[in-house]
Every structure is written in structure tokens, then in C-alpha cells.
Write a protein that holds these residues in place. Sequence first.
Motif, PDB file in Angstrom:
ATOM      1  N   UNK A   1       0.803  -1.221   0.000  1.00  0.00           N
ATOM      2  CA  UNK A   1       0.000   0.000   0.000  1.00  0.00           C
ATOM      3  C   UNK A   1       0.843   1.282   0.000  1.00  0.00           C
ATOM      4  N   UNK A   2       2.175   1.155  -0.009  1.00  0.00           N
ATOM      5  CA  UNK A   2       3.047   2.322  -0.195  1.00  0.00           C
ATOM      6  C   UNK A   2       3.177   2.675  -1.675  1.00  0.00           C
ATOM      7  N   UNK A   3       2.771   1.750  -2.551  1.00  0.00           N
ATOM      8  CA  UNK A   3       2.879   1.969  -3.991  1.00  0.00           C
ATOM      9  C   UNK A   3       1.647   2.702  -4.516  1.00  0.00           C
ATOM     10  N   UNK A   4       1.852   3.507  -5.551  1.00  0.00           N
ATOM     11  CA  UNK A   4       0.744   4.252  -6.146  1.00  0.00           C
ATOM     12  C   UNK A   4       0.106   3.440  -7.284  1.00  0.00           C
ATOM     13  N   UNK A   5      -0.820   4.054  -7.990  1.00  0.00           N
ATOM     14  CA  UNK A   5      -1.541   3.364  -9.059  1.00  0.00           C
ATOM     15  C   UNK A   5      -0.632   2.947 -10.207  1.00  0.00           C
TER      16      UNK A   5
END
Length: 151
Positions: free
Chosen positions: A25-29
Amino acid sequence: MTATARTVAAMPDAGVLIPLTVHFDDLDAMGMMHNSRYQVLVERAWIAFWQGHGLINAGRPGGDSFNVVKSFSVDHDLPVLTPGEYAVHLWTQKVGTTSVTAGFRVCSADGATTYAHGTRTAVRVDDTTLRPTPWSAEVRALAESIALPPA
């Protein structure tokens, strides 16, 4: 990467390497670590460093742990593309009476690859007046222990 960050990356004994985890969940789309998460990792690394030396206690912060970030800058070198084990490399650049300026690298777990680098300045404030107040001798000594060697 700045000359200082390159120099520190080449000096394995300078500063301290704090292991941290990047979560999905630290990664973006786009599948890259979101830019705001770099600052979160740096803050988590500082908390781990101070806790590891017994300087942050449970409950409301006080004394040296009552401090605020005055400035934070980050330059992004390479994207973090996968969750997993990484590290933040910390070192102090200037220890003042009431402030400490530190450099950092968000890097691979072994410190070999730099993803981002920058600086962070924190100011100790009195928990009643909220005015700058001097760091304790203990914190000053600890901050000096991870300072870069003189040029």
C-alpha cells in the motif's frame, strides 16, 4: 545524487543504516512508491534510531523527543517498484544548539542502491512554551556519533 549523498554511499561506516519494509500500500496506481512515502520512511527510521537508544518512551513525548521538523527535502533518483526490505541511511550534517540537520538516503537493504536522498532539519521545542530549546548533552553526543567524518 548530490556529492554528499554519493560520498556517504561510498562510506559504509558513515552514519547508520536502518532496515525498513516497503508495503504494497506504499505503492501508487502506477506501481511506484508514492512520493509522500519517502518522508514516512525517513521519519520511521529516525524513530527506530532514537528508540534503539532509549530516547523515545511510550505516552506523550517530552524532553528531547518533543521536536518538530523545520525542513525536509528529497530528491528522487530511482523509483521503488516492489514491496520488500529496504533501508534508510541516516547521518548528521550539523548539530546546532536547538536544531539538527541530517542527511538521508532511501536505499536497498544492503545500502548499495540509492532510490532517494535529501536532508531533514529538526528543532527541539519546549513542551510548554513551544519555543526552541537546547538539546540535551546525551542527544548531542548521539547525533555526533553518526556525523560524517571531517572533510
